[in-house]
Design a protein around this motif. Structure first.
Motif, PDB file in Angstrom:
ATOM      1  N   GLU A   1       0.861  -1.253  -0.014  1.00 59.48           N
ATOM      2  CA  GLU A   1       0.094  -0.062   0.052  1.00 59.48           C
ATOM      3  C   GLU A   1       1.072   1.380   0.043  1.00 59.48           C
ATOM      4  O   GLU A   1       0.626   2.311  -0.813  1.00 59.48           O
ATOM      5  CB  GLU A   1      -0.963  -0.059   1.069  1.00 59.48           C
ATOM      6  CG  GLU A   1      -1.898   1.082   1.234  1.00 59.48           C
ATOM      7  CD  GLU A   1      -2.285   1.570   2.841  1.00 59.48           C
ATOM      8  OE1 GLU A   1      -3.417   2.368   2.771  1.00 59.48           O
ATOM      9  OE2 GLU A   1      -1.565   1.182   3.737  1.00 59.48           O
TER      10      GLU A   1
ATOM     11  N   LYS B   1       0.966   4.200  -3.058  1.00 57.25           N
ATOM     12  CA  LYS B   1       0.679   5.516  -2.738  1.00 57.25           C
ATOM     13  C   LYS B   1       1.742   6.564  -3.023  1.00 57.25           C
ATOM     14  O   LYS B   1       1.921   7.711  -3.575  1.00 57.25           O
ATOM     15  CB  LYS B   1       0.606   5.891  -0.990  1.00 57.25           C
ATOM     16  CG  LYS B   1      -0.909   5.449  -0.456  1.00 57.25           C
ATOM     17  CD  LYS B   1      -0.942   5.734   0.873  1.00 57.25           C
ATOM     18  CE  LYS B   1      -2.132   5.216   1.525  1.00 57.25           C
ATOM     19  NZ  LYS B   1      -2.243   5.467   2.998  1.00 57.25           N
TER      20      LYS B   1
ATOM     21  N   SER C   1      -7.791  -0.118  -0.572  1.00 58.03           N
ATOM     22  CA  SER C   1      -8.197   1.052   0.071  1.00 58.03           C
ATOM     23  C   SER C   1      -8.320   2.358  -0.855  1.00 58.03           C
ATOM     24  O   SER C   1      -9.005   3.340  -0.969  1.00 58.03           O
ATOM     25  CB  SER C   1      -7.506   1.590   1.351  1.00 58.03           C
ATOM     26  OG  SER C   1      -6.156   1.618   1.183  1.00 58.03           O
ATOM     27  N   ASN C   2      -6.956   2.483  -1.774  1.00 59.23           N
ATOM     28  CA  ASN C   2      -7.024   3.657  -2.828  1.00 59.23           C
ATOM     29  C   ASN C   2      -7.172   3.149  -4.226  1.00 59.23           C
ATOM     30  O   ASN C   2      -6.733   4.086  -4.977  1.00 59.23           O
ATOM     31  CB  ASN C   2      -5.704   4.506  -2.586  1.00 59.23           C
ATOM     32  CG  ASN C   2      -5.678   5.043  -1.139  1.00 59.23           C
ATOM     33  OD1 ASN C   2      -6.373   5.744  -0.870  1.00 59.23           O
ATOM     34  ND2 ASN C   2      -4.789   4.732  -0.269  1.00 59.23           N
ATOM     35  N   LEU C   3      -7.474   1.888  -4.382  1.00 61.58           N
ATOM     36  CA  LEU C   3      -7.737   1.589  -5.768  1.00 61.58           C
ATOM     37  C   LEU C   3      -9.274   0.937  -6.190  1.00 61.58           C
ATOM     38  O   LEU C   3      -9.851   0.715  -5.117  1.00 61.58           O
ATOM     39  CB  LEU C   3      -6.935   0.305  -6.187  1.00 61.58           C
ATOM     40  CG  LEU C   3      -5.325   0.728  -5.769  1.00 61.58           C
ATOM     41  CD1 LEU C   3      -4.382  -0.547  -5.708  1.00 61.58           C
ATOM     42  CD2 LEU C   3      -4.829   1.613  -7.002  1.00 61.58           C
ATOM     43  N   GLN C   4      -9.675   0.554  -7.232  1.00 64.66           N
ATOM     44  CA  GLN C   4     -10.618  -0.145  -7.463  1.00 64.66           C
ATOM     45  C   GLN C   4     -10.434  -1.424  -7.907  1.00 64.66           C
ATOM     46  O   GLN C   4      -9.506  -1.768  -8.592  1.00 64.66           O
ATOM     47  CB  GLN C   4     -11.273   0.532  -8.640  1.00 64.66           C
ATOM     48  CG  GLN C   4     -10.860   0.937 -10.030  1.00 64.66           C
ATOM     49  CD  GLN C   4     -11.784   1.478 -10.989  1.00 64.66           C
ATOM     50  OE1 GLN C   4     -13.068   1.289 -10.916  1.00 64.66           O
ATOM     51  NE2 GLN C   4     -11.231   1.996 -12.153  1.00 64.66           N
TER      52      GLN C   4
ATOM     53  N   ASP D   1      -5.963   2.284 -10.555  1.00 63.87           N
ATOM     54  CA  ASP D   1      -6.352   3.597 -10.044  1.00 63.87           C
ATOM     55  C   ASP D   1      -7.786   3.871 -10.403  1.00 63.87           C
ATOM     56  O   ASP D   1      -8.173   3.479 -11.628  1.00 63.87           O
ATOM     57  CB  ASP D   1      -5.448   4.380 -10.695  1.00 63.87           C
ATOM     58  CG  ASP D   1      -4.281   4.913  -9.722  1.00 63.87           C
ATOM     59  OD1 ASP D   1      -4.579   5.516  -8.338  1.00 63.87           O
ATOM     60  OD2 ASP D   1      -2.991   5.096  -9.973  1.00 63.87           O
ATOM     61  N   LYS D   2      -8.341   4.886  -9.748  1.00 63.22           N
ATOM     62  CA  LYS D   2      -9.621   5.256  -9.978  1.00 63.22           C
ATOM     63  C   LYS D   2      -9.648   6.045 -11.246  1.00 63.22           C
ATOM     64  O   LYS D   2     -10.963   6.696 -12.102  1.00 63.22           O
ATOM     65  CB  LYS D   2     -10.490   5.885  -8.859  1.00 63.22           C
ATOM     66  CG  LYS D   2     -10.642   4.828  -7.680  1.00 63.22           C
ATOM     67  CD  LYS D   2     -11.130   5.456  -6.577  1.00 63.22           C
ATOM     68  CE  LYS D   2     -11.284   4.435  -5.630  1.00 63.22           C
ATOM     69  NZ  LYS D   2     -11.470   5.031  -4.119  1.00 63.22           N
TER      70      LYS D   2
ATOM     71  N   LYS E   1       0.345  11.813 -12.081  1.00 62.03           N
ATOM     72  CA  LYS E   1       1.045  11.998 -10.722  1.00 62.03           C
ATOM     73  C   LYS E   1       2.262  12.614 -10.700  1.00 62.03           C
ATOM     74  O   LYS E   1       2.867  13.465  -9.762  1.00 62.03           O
ATOM     75  CB  LYS E   1       1.139  10.671 -10.018  1.00 62.03           C
ATOM     76  CG  LYS E   1      -0.031   9.951  -9.418  1.00 62.03           C
ATOM     77  CD  LYS E   1      -0.078   8.684  -8.477  1.00 62.03           C
ATOM     78  CE  LYS E   1      -1.237   8.172  -8.288  1.00 62.03           C
ATOM     79  NZ  LYS E   1      -1.039   6.590  -7.626  1.00 62.03           N
TER      80      LYS E   1
END
Length: 369
Positions: free
Chosen positions: A272, A276, A302-305, A334-335, A368
């Motif tokens: 994770e 990030k 938690s931060n991905l689909q 990633d979303k 990013k």
């Protein structure tokens, strides 16, 4: 109330409590609260038991059906990670060129002849060629510089891949090598790996892949294996067939599961953090050796689909071994990506089914970097 009805009510309370404990497992760190991980593993079983009780009490005594209804409702966020019933939305589809991503634990291409069939390697290569993914992530990858298992050369010659990154976890005599690998039709601009705690042969690597004017980071992860022996599997099959539960074999399997839960927790946290810190949009593939009702899944996702939840259907089991109800292989994005579709290919060339997702970038892609 009759004695029998009281016993059934007690069993219902136990099943509802087990379901709730399974729901808690995604938040319970296995290093401190490892017992909840076992309830998470049994979550689908508790779901079906509670559904049975709902229908039973509707017929016998309606008010008691709320025991299971409430338990299922309280764990509904967890339930949503197990079942996918997507509603297609044309507006949500991207018009950008789709990217086909595949993840496959190939069990060393049947090097040790576990399947007791001939030609498994060629069948796997044929399947990959037919699917023609743009990017494929392999777990339990084996290759040799000579003989019949020159898999890197075969994938490049037969499936047409031009680029690859092979993260070795073990090498023998500078000829045979095991590990995880990423193959791509697009150029690989950079690579890296996450160093898991030793001793383990599980690992995580990544490759930065250039898609025209965009760079993405593809992670390939193989979380801690349980390392059940043939004897363990035989015992589990015996339980399934004859309900012959024995203390010592059960304790041995529980100990292996507990150790794996704890190691996967640490590996998931490391992964994770790496996700990030990625300067590029992320696609993450791999064999988690864990279900969606687990701490490891909860942390990494938690931060991905989850591509299965966005484009799949049903429960999507990926493990072809003794318990065929579990989804333990995943493709996350990633979303910033749109998942156009997802499928599981139910071919038993390994103890895992390959999974494939077709994804696209959203019209306005956030970089990013």
């Amino acid at each position: 109330m009759t004695f029998l009805r009281k016993i059934i009510l007690l069993l219902n309370f136990i099943a509802a409590s087990g379901l709730l404990a399974g729901g808690i497992s995604i938040y319970a760190n296995p290093s401190r609260l490892w017992v909840f991980s076992f309830f998470g593993l049994a979550y689908p079983i508790f779901i079906f038991i509670n559904i049975f009780f709902i229908f039973f009490w509707i017929i016998v005594r309606f008010k008691y059906s709320f025991i299971s209804i409430i338990a299922i409702s309280l764990t509904f966020p967890v339930l949503k990670t197990y079942f996918s019933l997507p509603f297609p939305s044309i507006a949500g589809r991207s018009k950008a060129s789709p990217l086909k991503v595949m993840s496959y634990n190939v069990r060393n291409f049947d090097l040790y002849h576990w399947s007791k069939k001939n030609g498994t390697l060629n069948e796997i290569l044929k399947l990959i060629k037919e699917q023609n993914p743009d990017i494929i992530c392999f777990q339990e990858f084996y290759t040799s510089s000579k003989g019949n298992f020159q898999t890197i050369k075969m994938l490049m010659d037969q499936a047409g891949f031009k680029y690859y990154f092979f993260e070795k976890t073990y090498e023998h005599r500078m000829v045979d090598a095991w590990g995880i690998a990423i193959f791509s039709h697009y150029p690989i601009a950079g690579t890296g790996s996450i160093e898991f705690e030793k001793p383990t042969q599980n690992s995580c690597c990544y490759a930065d892949i250039k898609l025209d004017d965009t760079t993405i980071r593809v992670f390939n992860i193989h979380l801690q294996s349980i390392y059940l022996s043939d004897k363990d599997y035989k015992y589990l099959e015996d339980i399934s067939a004859n309900q012959n539960l024995q203390v010592r074999p059960t304790e041995a399997i529980v100990a292996k599961l507990r150790k794996a839960f704890i190691l996967r927790e640490k590996q998931a946290i490391q992964t994770e953090t790496a996700v990030k810190e990625s300067p590029y949009p992320v696609i993450l593939c791999g064999d988690f050796n864990d279900t969606p009702v687990s701490f490891a899944y909860h942390i990494i996702s938690s931060n991905l689909q989850d591509a299965f939840l966005a484009g799949g259907w049903g429960i999507g089991p990926t493990y072809s071994g003794i318990l065929k109800i579990y989804r333990i292989d995943y493709i996350f994005t990633d979303k910033q990506f749109v998942v156009n579709n997802y499928k599981t290919i139910c071919k038993e060339y390994s103890d895992h089914f390959p999974i494939v997702a077709t994804i696209s970038m959203k019209p306005i892609m956030f970089h990013k970097d």
